[in-house]
Write an enzyme that holds these catalytic residues in place. Structure first.
Site, mmCIF file in Angstrom:
data_model
loop_
_atom_site.group_PDB
_atom_site.id
_atom_site.type_symbol
_atom_site.label_atom_id
_atom_site.label_comp_id
_atom_site.label_asym_id
_atom_site.label_seq_id
_atom_site.Cartn_x
_atom_site.Cartn_y
_atom_site.Cartn_z
ATOM 1 N N VAL B 99 0.857 -1.172 0.000
ATOM 2 C CA VAL B 99 0.000 0.000 0.000
ATOM 3 C C VAL B 99 0.901 1.232 0.000
ATOM 4 O O VAL B 99 1.877 1.275 0.762
ATOM 5 C CB VAL B 99 -0.920 0.024 1.237
ATOM 6 C CG1 VAL B 99 -1.851 1.232 1.198
ATOM 7 C CG2 VAL B 99 -1.717 -1.273 1.336
ATOM 8 N N CYS B 100 0.603 2.176 -0.863
ATOM 9 C CA CYS B 100 1.305 3.466 -0.840
ATOM 10 C C CYS B 100 2.813 3.216 -1.011
ATOM 11 O O CYS B 100 3.226 2.413 -1.854
ATOM 12 C CB CYS B 100 0.943 4.179 0.461
ATOM 13 S SG CYS B 100 1.308 5.940 0.542
#
Lengths: 214, 214
Positions: B99-100
């Protein structure tokens, strides 16, 4: 600006962390978690345990109170200590935001009597039982009280509240910093859009605590 | 199914809790948090501290590894212990979800070399520096590696992964149980849609750690 998020055993993790992620990005804001018993508070999913440094005795008088929901609310609506605390803290906030069945805890204080409010789609009747005019919308604003739909709706509610607190430009900057341009892989996020079999699975999980194995 | 989420100081809370909220709802799945130092791990926002019961020495060989991002990744991409652990655990997963800027940690292991991958829009160049073909999409699937855009994109990625792991009906039931029918109050979630002044605010926050006060 002091922002308090109240935790309790059986809260839904995303109910608390969605809004805290948004609101902690506000300039000059401090988010703090509190709970009846300070320390690690277990969420409903068994995996997330969030730390609450403050007890409910800690008299912070936050400007903003966030009340998450979760399975823990089913019994805690009858917990006088928690409900009284929510009612007392809410009485001096500028804004109170509930997520999911957090609105039932606020409802138990009497604060929603006669007001429009919302909750998780499965719990509309329970909300109405507290005298609220229960409506199925994503975010409902009634004076200083903002109630939101199930779990993920807390992100939308917190962004709308951020715009009220710090203006639309900061709220948009928070949205962009979180890259909140959702693309759910299915169109099944509300009971009217989800297929009947999918609704049935969620009802089964509400009854048994889990989805069936294949 | 064992699902491990690795935490580190300065992770972004929603990066970890968005996917864990989704994946913990899978039937027969257990989500566990782990960290180099077990115990309370402070997130980037200063408010959320998540408990990691397992150390990196705990050899769980999870089927699914989730790597969140956050400001902590800026130095931790050079932390051999963490990067080696991610590379080793990733080598035996069936799926790895980042994520990210979690994709930068996976990139530092060499696993993204030559693959399509994504990250937070501000960190595309850093991702490309690890040999990935960096693309600005919400969720990018490359074999068993799923990378997602900034912060909130982990929810979309985890739902898509849930569909792969347990079928589309369970994934839709998870979506409905979380009432994930997003209604962002603004259309400012990607750099091309946000106004230039809003982009400038996010760049300022990336530099200074906070948005300016009014």
């Amino acid at each position: 600006m002091r922002i308090a998020v109240v935790l309790f055993p059986g809260f839904t993790a995303l109910d608390a962390v969605g809004p805290s992620e948004v609101l902690a990005r506000l300039p000059d804001a401090e988010v703090r978690f509190c709970a009846a018993v300070p320390g690690m508070v277990p969420s409903a999913d068994g995996a997330v345990q969030l730390h609450a440094p403050d007890s409910l005795a800690h008299d912070a008088r936050p400007e903003v109170l966030v009340v998450p929901g979760g399975p823990g609310t089913r019994t805690l609506v009858n917990d006088a200590r928690l409900v009284d605390w929510i009612g007392r803290v809410h009485s001096t906030t500028t804004h109170t935001l509930t997520v999911c069945t957090g609105s039932l805890l606020l409802g138990a204080t009497g604060a929603l009597n006669g007001l429009e409010a919302t909750t998780h789609w499965l719990w509309m009747d329970a909300l109405a039982a507290y005298g609220a005019r229960a409506v199925q919308r994503r975010v409902v604003e009634a004076g200083k009280i903002w109630t939101t739909a199930g779990v993920s709706a807390g992100i939308d509610g917190a962004l709308a509240l951020a715009a009220r607190l710090a203006g639309p430009q900061i709220a948009q900057a928070i949205q962009l910093s979180m890259e909140y341009a959702p693309e759910p892989p299915f169109d099944a996020g509300t009971p009217d859009r989800a297929p009947a079999e999918v609704r049935a699975l969620v009802l089964e999980r509400a009854r048994t605590g889990r989805f069936p194995s294949r």
